[in-house]
Write an enzyme that holds these catalytic residues in place. Structure first.
Site, PDB file in Angstrom:
ATOM      1  NE  ARG A 345      -3.700  -2.298   2.223  1.00  0.00           N
ATOM      2  CZ  ARG A 345      -4.392  -2.723   3.085  1.00  0.00           C
ATOM      3  NH1 ARG A 345      -4.678  -2.312   4.434  1.00  0.00           N
ATOM      4  NH2 ARG A 345      -5.376  -3.742   2.828  1.00  0.00           N
ATOM      5  CD  GLU A 451      -6.057   0.443  13.308  1.00  0.00           C
ATOM      6  OE1 GLU A 451      -7.087   0.171  13.269  1.00  0.00           O
ATOM      7  OE2 GLU A 451      -5.692   1.547  12.933  1.00  0.00           O
TER       8      GLU A 451
END
Lengths: 666, 251
Positions: A345, A451
């Protein structure tokens, strides 16, 4: 930056002895456990009900602990993990394409630009296989082949197909799986569920995390909760940028509460900018929508070769489908032949920015590139493509009024379909609360999973790895490691919430709420948050420089002042007050924004999602500095949000992998 | 202004569960048509705050149609006039210049209003807690490929599992029934081998909980499936009934 950033001692990450492939096995063989009778006497607070939080709460409940589980939404099933589209990785090698635990480990470390902790990543790759087994056993309806076996696909940064998926709704199905396990524990009484509650502070007793103060968002009243350990699973800090692919409620306040209590915040500069999001449309926009990375399996990313074509596109004189094949620049395939459109990404995002900065952007703002399915539709037929991406095509059409599956032109006998327009957007944060190998923060009894910790993705996360990490932490890692901490807590009785520590913490939280209500200025929370977001995107975004970061720190200081003196929160504290809830979160986003900028300023190299323009190769690729920055940057709170934090370094040690320059070209 | 419209919003305001609610009408001018409906509400809220008033409370989170948090009865339809889409996926281009748009909370005995447009949907969680799971403890699962499942069944289970638990089916139903919601979960597990061992217990427990919590029964009107933002099919209810009858026959 009034204060000089100082460096102090190194910290202990508690990585077990032995070769990397044996560490987790050794750890489990020798860790301390808690027997069933004692588990019943121990309470654990789990804040958050996403993949990490729900799976941890359910598993801890199954084991026999008493769990208090909190979420800010109206139901645990709403957590933002639900929006993950693409899939979840597992090193099953079902496709016989050469996959293995080592290869998943290697790809993840390489994808993270050699800034992750080796031992943690190996463990992640190791338990990845258990996760897919677990989810299938729960009844998660993964995509299957006609033979009845599980289907796989590829995502960026991998040359194998190891991603399991459920249409474009994998996060939803995995979360509902965890939610169903959680429901079973709620019914059994082992988990108590508190919906529409937001953690305001961690309560410390004798240097250990022993409870929390949480606000009941419906009544606006503070409540006290005691436990033997506190686990936060509250996600990332992407909404610091205001516009991101995160849900509206995602916030960093629980993590900031831990940070203020002494939990180090690690690598905040590592923010992932996802290449395939729907471009911004205007000032009223409230969030950005992600188009799944899985689209890059069949979609090809391009801009015009000819700048004149780009100008015409920007002026709205022509459409993407008017430009024939030979005049398209498939710049990812051109620059990275080995991985093509499936580069990681960070690489794809920077390449898009590079083209747009050079004037090749394809929409009216010049901030978009095309993602085109013409070749795939011509090869496989529209039915196959719709079967794979139908829901994503519909989602795109609903938002933009353009159908990517619709034939738009035929030039020289070749059919062209409407391309999607995409642009990078803030998506995921690799940085987070520092944790050791046991997922414990630098505060005793305080754990961070999913996360919201920093541990596994280094400077860039690969696709389909977030779901893997959230569930690994929650199902298979924390339920073990937390016992090593709790084993000597079995004689500690339950704490009364009447203790002075709870009293003080609640009073402080109440005072902070009163202060926010009392400012009586003119600005709404969102108007100040948007201002912060613009500063973050413009100066701490995809390309950072020393100068831009110093400017950001100056500007954020002004924003903080504006917040403290000119904020207006309507209503009262007599019942639900959504503006007050948002004001509380914005206060923490401001501190978080500074933290990102401090870290980005300190890290004078480019790696993964952190790109310092001063540090790039002649070809524009990220240039790391392993000699000086081969460490985890841990930031320690200095007692006041306006004071610069202190830097502590955790050096990285690689035993199994040779650190080298990332190469996706050949 | 090109591609922008002005409209009135007639919105249900209710300060708390105890207080009586009422409709208030607000005007929004020159809203670009590519603004989402919830962004239009954001704009309204900014204007209210500027005037020192309290913003309209409404549930929302992911704003991409998957979390199921957003609700709203818009012009007589749960999630508004678009089909197969949630309120957060609704765009201003769906409305006409000068229109008055009526916005209400979900109306159902089982969903009490918390504030303005926000309701308490905890009853849906309770139905799931009654049996919407496979009783399986973490660890010890066999290999994921050990049981082949036909693609047809897996795909159909996936369609049922797509339910986002928003409660639109309940809001749409003249009986306030949660039948489609329950049917989606029962069907997902009925179609998969993992769900078989507990199938009978599950269907009875979930339906009993639904009745207990004050939801109405199903009279096959089909409004639920017509309004479902995820196109959950009415055939799920047929499967639920079949499962229920077969479970009862064994009693």
């Amino acid at each position: 930056m009034e204060e000089k950033i100082k460096t102090t001692a190194v910290i202990d990450s508690k990585i077990p002895e032995g070769p990397v492939a044996e560490k987790w096995t050794n750890y489990k063989a020798h860790q301390k456990l808690v027997n069933p009778a004692n588990k019943r006497r121990l309470d654990i607070i789990v804040v958050g009900t996403g993949l990490a939080g729900a799976s941890a709460a359910a598993t801890l409940g199954e084991m026999g602990f008493n769990v208090l589980n909190f979420c800010i939404q109206d139901s645990p099933r709403r957590a933002h993990s639900i929006a993950a589209q693409g899939g979840i990785n597992a090193a099953k090698n079902y496709q016989n394409d050469g996959d293995s635990v080592y290869r998943l480990f290697y790809d993840t470390v390489k994808g993270g630009d050699y800034r992750a902790r080796e031992a943690n990543v190996y463990r992640l790759a190791e338990v990845s296989n258990n996760i897919s087994d677990q989810c299938v056993a729960q009844g998660v309806p993964f995509a299957r082949e006609y033979g009845g076996l599980l289907a796989n696909r590829s995502v960026g940064g991998a040359q194998v197909s190891r991603t399991f998926y459920a249409k474009g709704q994998t996060g939803q199905q995995l979360l509902l799986g965890a939610y169903s396990s959680l429901n079973r524990q709620i019914k059994s009484g082992k988990v108590k569920s508190f919906n529409r509650y937001e953690m305001q502070d961690v309560v410390m007793i004798d240097g250990r995390a022993r409870g929390s103060i949480a606000k009941n968002l419906v009544t606006c009243k503070l409540e006290r909760f005691a436990a033997h350990a506190v686990v936060i699973a509250t996600g990332g800090y992407g909404n610091t940028y205001f516009l991101s692919t995160n849900a509206m409620g995602c916030n960093v306040s629980a993590a900031m509460a831990c940070y203020r209590k002494g939990a180090y915040f690690a690598n905040p500069a590592y923010v992932q900018i996802h290449p395939t999001c729907i471009p911004r449309h205007g000032d009223n926009q409230s969030k950005l929508t992600l188009m799944s990375e899985s689209l890059r399996n069949d979609g090809r990313i391009w801009v015009p070769k000819d700048i004149e074509d780009a100008k015409k596109l920007q002026a709205g004189q022509i459409k993407g489908s008017d430009i024939p094949e030979e005049k398209r620049d498939y710049y990812l395939e051109r620059r990275y032949p080995a991985f093509g459109n499936l580069v990681p990404r960070d690489v794809a995002s920077r390449a898009a920015k590079e083209r747009c900065d050079k004037g090749f952007g394809v929409n009216n703002t010049g901030q978009a590139v095309f993602l085109d399915f013409s070749e795939a539709i011509n090869r496989l037929g529209i039915d196959v493509i719709r079967q794979r991406y139908g829901n994503l095509f519909d989602m795109y059409e609903e938002i933009t009024d353009v159908n990517p599956g619709e034939k738009a032109s035929t030039i020289a006998g070749v059919d062209y379909y409407n391309p999607m327009m995409i642009y990078p957007a803030i998506h995921y944060t690799m940085g987070g609360i520092w944790v050791d190998y046991e997922l414990q923060t630098s505060v005793k009894g305080l754990f961070a999973i999913g996360e919201c910790n920093f541990s596994d993705h280094g400077a860039n996360r690969l696709g389909a790895s977030a779901l893997m990490q959230g569930l690994a932490d929650g199902y298979f890692v924390l339920p073990y490691t937390i016992q090593n901490y709790l084993s000597d807590q079995i004689t500690v009785p339950r704490f009364s919430t009447d203790r002075p520590e709870f009293e003080e913490a609640e009073e402080r939280c109440q005072k902070e709420m009163d202060q926010l209500m009392a400012i009586g200025g003119k600005r709404s929370v969102d108007s100040i948050h948007k201002e912060l977001g613009n500063v973050m995107w413009d100066y701490v975004g995809m390309g950072r420089t020393k100068q831009s970061l110093e400017t950001a720190l100056e500007k954020i200081k002004d924003i903080r002042k504006e917040f403290e003196t000119n904020l207006f929160v309507p209503g009262s504290q007599d019942g639900m007050n959504i503006e007050l809830d948002k004001a509380f979160r914005l206060r923490d986003f401001i501190t978080m924004g500074e933290l990102i900028a401090y870290d980005a300023l300190n890290r004078e190299e480019s790696c993964g999602g952190h790109f310092r323009e001063e540090h790039q190769t002649e070809e524009g690729e990220a240039k790391r500095d392993d000699e000086n920055f081969f460490y985890v940057a841990c930031w320690q709170y200095n007692g006041d949000d306006t004071k610069a934090p202190s830097l502590i370094k955790e050096p990285l040690h690689y035993e199994a992998i040779k650190v080298q320059t990332r190469n996706y070209k050949n | 202004m090109d591609n922008a419209i002005s409209f009135k919003l007639k919105i249900w305001r209710q300060a708390s569960p105890q207080e009586k609610g009422r409709f208030e009408t607000y005007e929004l001018r020159d809203i670009p048509t590519d603004t989402s409906f919830l962004e239009a509400l954001d704009i309204l809220n900014e204007q209210l705050i500027e005037k020192g008033e309290e913003p309209v409370a409404f549930d929302h989170d992911c704003r991409e149609g998957i979390c199921g948090m957003c609700s709203l009865y818009i012009n007589g339809h749960p999630h508004g006039p678009a089909t197969g889409a949630t309120t957060c996926q609704l765009y201003v281009r769906r409305f006409r210049d000068g229109e008055t748009i009526t916005v209400e909370p979900w109306r159902s005995a089982a969903f009490p209003v918390i504030k303005d447009l926000m309701v308490n949907r905890n009853a849906l969680d309770q139905i799931q807690q009654a049996g919407g799971y496979v009783s399986f403890n973490t660890g010890g699962a066999q290999d994921a490929n050990a049981i082949p499942i036909s693609k047809v069944d897996a795909d159909e289970a996936m369609d049922s599992a797509s339910c986002i638990g928003c409660g639109a089916c309940v809001a749409a139903c003249k009986n306030g029934s949660a039948m489609l919601f329950v049917a989606a979960k029962v069907s997902q597990f009925a179609l998969l081998p993992q769900g078989k061992p507990e199938a009978k217990r599950r269907v009875k427990a979930m339906l009993a909980k639904m009745d207990e919590l004050g939801f109405g029964n199903c009279t096959n009107t089909g409004a639920c499936a017509a309004e479902c933002p995820k196109n959950i099919k009415l055939s799920n209810i047929s499967r639920l009934n079949r499962e229920f009858v077969s479970a009862k026959c064994r009693d």
